[in-house]
Design a protein around this motif. Structure first.
Motif, mmCIF file in Angstrom:
data_model
loop_
_atom_site.group_PDB
_atom_site.id
_atom_site.type_symbol
_atom_site.label_atom_id
_atom_site.label_comp_id
_atom_site.label_asym_id
_atom_site.label_seq_id
_atom_site.Cartn_x
_atom_site.Cartn_y
_atom_site.Cartn_z
ATOM 1 N N ASN A 429 0.821 -1.205 0.000
ATOM 2 C CA ASN A 429 0.000 0.000 0.000
ATOM 3 C C ASN A 429 0.855 1.254 0.000
ATOM 4 O O ASN A 429 0.533 2.231 -0.671
ATOM 5 C CB ASN A 429 -0.941 -0.005 1.211
ATOM 6 N N ILE A 430 1.949 1.225 0.730
ATOM 7 C CA ILE A 430 2.838 2.398 0.755
ATOM 8 C C ILE A 430 3.585 2.527 -0.565
ATOM 9 O O ILE A 430 3.714 3.622 -1.121
ATOM 10 C CB ILE A 430 3.819 2.296 1.939
ATOM 11 N N LYS A 431 4.054 1.401 -1.100
ATOM 12 C CA LYS A 431 4.791 1.418 -2.367
ATOM 13 C C LYS A 431 3.852 1.576 -3.558
ATOM 14 O O LYS A 431 4.302 1.846 -4.667
ATOM 15 C CB LYS A 431 5.593 0.123 -2.533
ATOM 16 N N LYS A 440 13.963 0.330 2.834
ATOM 17 C CA LYS A 440 14.446 1.441 3.663
ATOM 18 C C LYS A 440 13.644 2.705 3.390
ATOM 19 O O LYS A 440 13.281 3.442 4.326
ATOM 20 C CB LYS A 440 15.939 1.686 3.387
ATOM 21 N N GLU A 441 13.339 2.967 2.123
ATOM 22 C CA GLU A 441 12.547 4.151 1.768
ATOM 23 C C GLU A 441 11.136 4.042 2.337
ATOM 24 O O GLU A 441 10.559 5.030 2.786
ATOM 25 C CB GLU A 441 12.504 4.311 0.245
ATOM 26 N N VAL A 442 10.591 2.820 2.315
ATOM 27 C CA VAL A 442 9.261 2.600 2.873
ATOM 28 C C VAL A 442 9.273 2.859 4.379
ATOM 29 O O VAL A 442 8.367 3.506 4.924
ATOM 30 C CB VAL A 442 8.783 1.160 2.571
ATOM 31 N N SER A 446 7.280 5.815 6.468
ATOM 32 C CA SER A 446 6.359 5.480 7.562
ATOM 33 C C SER A 446 6.780 6.168 8.862
ATOM 34 O O SER A 446 5.926 6.535 9.677
ATOM 35 C CB SER A 446 6.303 3.962 7.758
ATOM 36 N N LYS A 447 8.093 6.345 9.054
ATOM 37 C CA LYS A 447 8.556 7.077 10.244
ATOM 38 C C LYS A 447 8.153 8.550 10.151
ATOM 39 O O LYS A 447 7.728 9.148 11.156
ATOM 40 C CB LYS A 447 10.070 6.948 10.378
ATOM 41 N N ALA A 448 8.283 9.119 8.978
ATOM 42 C CA ALA A 448 7.920 10.532 8.797
ATOM 43 C C ALA A 448 6.437 10.758 9.032
ATOM 44 O O ALA A 448 6.034 11.824 9.507
ATOM 45 C CB ALA A 448 8.307 10.996 7.396
ATOM 46 N N GLY A 461 4.184 -7.170 10.811
ATOM 47 C CA GLY A 461 4.838 -5.915 10.467
ATOM 48 C C GLY A 461 4.339 -5.334 9.164
ATOM 49 O O GLY A 461 3.126 -5.230 8.923
ATOM 50 N N PHE A 462 5.283 -4.952 8.283
ATOM 51 C CA PHE A 462 4.932 -4.341 7.000
ATOM 52 C C PHE A 462 4.251 -5.325 6.051
ATOM 53 O O PHE A 462 3.669 -4.915 5.049
ATOM 54 C CB PHE A 462 6.187 -3.758 6.331
ATOM 55 N N ASP A 463 4.351 -6.622 6.346
ATOM 56 C CA ASP A 463 3.715 -7.638 5.504
ATOM 57 C C ASP A 463 2.286 -7.950 5.959
ATOM 58 O O ASP A 463 1.646 -8.844 5.406
ATOM 59 C CB ASP A 463 4.544 -8.924 5.513
#
Length: 580
Positions: A429-431, A440-442, A446-448, A461-463
């Motif tokens: 969803n983010i990508k 790393k970019e993802v 998500s941190k930002a 997690g992200f999965d």
């Protein structure tokens, strides 16, 4: 439907269809040899001292005919029926591609259930028309012509004419009925679209329905639609079901005529017993394709009705298209808006009136105003979701109408009010299903957006797979995932359309601080109802009834004591009371 879509498909697959039709003709002709061999065999067997070798030879021919029919039928069915499936796939891809190109204006006037019906039922009906129905028509035509020719040349013209008299009346009757079938099938499709739309709407809104205890009321509404569809189907069935009995009755008359007339001819010796049996076999062979005419006509009429429905979609042209100059350069975030006014298509009311803005690259602009003041409309025009006049919106010193849509929107990160998430992993969803972004970019995105910690606490997690529209996470989490999706692009222009409304004040402050640090040299536009989201903006625009009523920094607008001050006083009344 655009004829070139189907014609191009047939041109591309002409070898497949050529081979298929050759084997279809061969199969049809080979089948008509069977009655002749059978009749010849019976004439040999009725002799007292028949030639056993001839009988065995004919039996071999019968087996050979059956084998050749099997092989040729197998080949043409794979070629023609398989081609129909490929055509279905081809049209569905073209339709989906067309859906992607159509402008938001189109979807504002269409029901989702109706569009789903186009993509499923209508395309399936077209496939049946150009696959099974076409094949059955040609196959049946060849069998009938070959059989009738053999009946005339090998048996008797008189007997053939007497037995086939009912057939022209059958054809005329079916042609008249076919028009009514087409009209009734169109009603069936429309009913299916209504039901699809109702089911989808209820599934999406099931929580609201339960909250307001509307389950029984919704069931009653659905029952009405369901009954309407049933009645539409029954009307079509009543009409189409009459065809087969009429055909059977007509052929019963043909068989009776053959028994009476043909039997007398056998007794008189003008026709042999073998020819009489062959004649009956030919009638039986003709009966099958003639009886299937009713079903073929129903299928073809359904297909024609669906073609007309699909044509209404395919002839719709997107109202928003690439600029004639086809400029593909990057949008660097420098925006100028000159005397922009806008009225939605089909409306007479101006939503925006004489908007003038000069947004410098690297600046942050806040837009506030009451609901319906034109905030989202202004953003939609910057994204060119709707057409604007030339020289009204200038991006990077270039008219917005000169850009390609891809170039214009590639450099924009947009987070809409309605945060839509796909039923896929959080990472996808983010990508947005693009593999150009690293893990790393993802994570950084998500941190930002302050969603990283919530994601890593999930079991996968992200999965982690999100439910439909992200139903298994909170509204604030959906907003932050959507913001991460926009940030991972590192766009020249970031637009947040009331995208912090579901997060708490502390998280909102953190996100805004991260945006200021990450996007110091990039342009951001923040639409918000809460003034806390725009206080730090370089300039704040106050929209009211489609016009810019006030503009300036947070402090400047407070000092004016106007609309912005009134909003601030209402939202921060506790703080202002304590301060006084």
């Amino acid at each position: 439907m655009k004829q070139n879509i189907i014609l191009n498909f047939f041109k591309k697959n002409k070898l497949r269809y050529f081979v298929g039709f050759i084997f279809m003709l061969a199969s049809s002709y080979i089948q008509t040899l069977f009655p002749k061999v059978l009749g010849n065999t019976i004439d040999i067997l009725k002799q007292n001292n028949f030639n056993e070798k001839l009988v065995k030879t004919n039996i071999f021919y019968i087996i050979l005919i059956a084998l050749c029919t099997f092989v040729s039928t197998y080949i043409w069915r794979n070629m023609i029926m398989g081609g129909g499936r490929k055509l279905e796939n081809h049209i569905r891809e073209k339709l989906f591609d067309h859906f992607q190109k159509l402008s938001p204006e189109f979807y504002n006037n269409q029901k989702t259930g109706n569009l789903i019906a186009y993509a499923i039922n209508d395309i399936s009906a077209v496939r049946m028309t150009f696959g099974p129905a076409t094949a059955m028509s040609i196959n049946g035509f060849v069998i009938c012509v070959s059989s009738i020719y053999s009946m005339v040349t090998d048996v008797s013209l008189k007997l053939t004419l007497m037995c086939l008299i009912p057939i022209p009346f059958i054809v005329i009757l079916m042609l008249r009925i076919s028009k009514l079938i087409q009209q009734r099938f169109r009603k069936v499709q429309e009913s299916f679209a209504d039901i699809s739309d109702r089911v989808q709407e209820n599934i999406n809104g099931i929580r609201v329905i339960k909250a307001y205890v509307q389950e029984d009321a919704e069931v009653k509404k659905f029952e009405k639609l369901n009954d309407k569809m049933m009645n539409a189907n029954l009307k079509m069935v009543r009409l189409s079901s009459a065809l087969s009995p009429i055909i059977e009755l007509s052929f019963t008359i043909s068989f009776v005529a053959n028994l009476i007339i043909g039997g007398n001819m056998v007794l008189k010796g003008s026709v042999s017993l073998g020819d009489f049996v062959a004649f009956n076999t030919y009638i039986a062979m003709i009966m099958s394709p003639i009886m299937s005419i009713g079903r073929v006509i129903v299928v073809i009429q359904r297909g024609m009705a669906s073609l007309k429905r699909l044509n209404k979609i395919f002839i719709v042209k997107p109202s928003v298209v690439d600029g004639k100059a086809m400029i593909n350069k990057s949008v660097d975030g420098d925006i100028k808006i000159n005397n922009l006014s806008f009225t939605y298509p089909g409306s007479n009311k101006e939503v925006l009136k004489n908007i003038n803005l000069n947004i410098k690259k690297g600046s942050t602009i806040g837009i506030v105003g009451k609901t319906g003041s034109g905030k989202t409309t202004l953003i939609n025009l910057i994204l060119k979701m709707y057409n604007v006049e030339n020289n009204k919106i200038i991006l990077a010193d270039t008219d917005i109408n000169d850009y390609t849509l891809e170039a214009l929107r590639t450099d924009v990160g947009y987070v809409p009010q309605d945060n839509f998430l796909f039923s896929a992993s959080i990472k996808d969803n983010i990508k947005f299903f693009k593999n150009i972004y690293s893990d790393k970019e993802v994570e950084n995105a998500s941190k930002a957006s302050c969603i990283y910690e919530s994601i890593v606490e999930l079991p996968n997690g992200f999965d982690t797979i999100l439910g439909e529209r992200g139903v298994n996470i909170s509204g604030g989490q959906k907003q932050r995932v959507s913001i991460a999706r926009a940030l991972v692009k590192n766009p020249s222009l970031l637009i947040l359309d009331d995208s912090l409304s579901a997060v708490d004040a502390v998280t909102e402050t953190k996100i805004l601080k991260n945006l200021r640090n990450l996007r110091a040299e990039k342009t951001s536009i923040i639409i918000a109802h809460r003034l806390s989201a725009v206080q730090a903006a370089d300039e704040i625009i106050v929209l009211n009834e489609g016009t810019i009523q006030e503009r300036g920094t947070h402090d400047e607008l407070l000092s004016k004591g106007g609309i912005y001050y009134d909003i601030y006083k209402e939202q921060f009344k506790n703080e202002t009371t304590e301060a006084s």
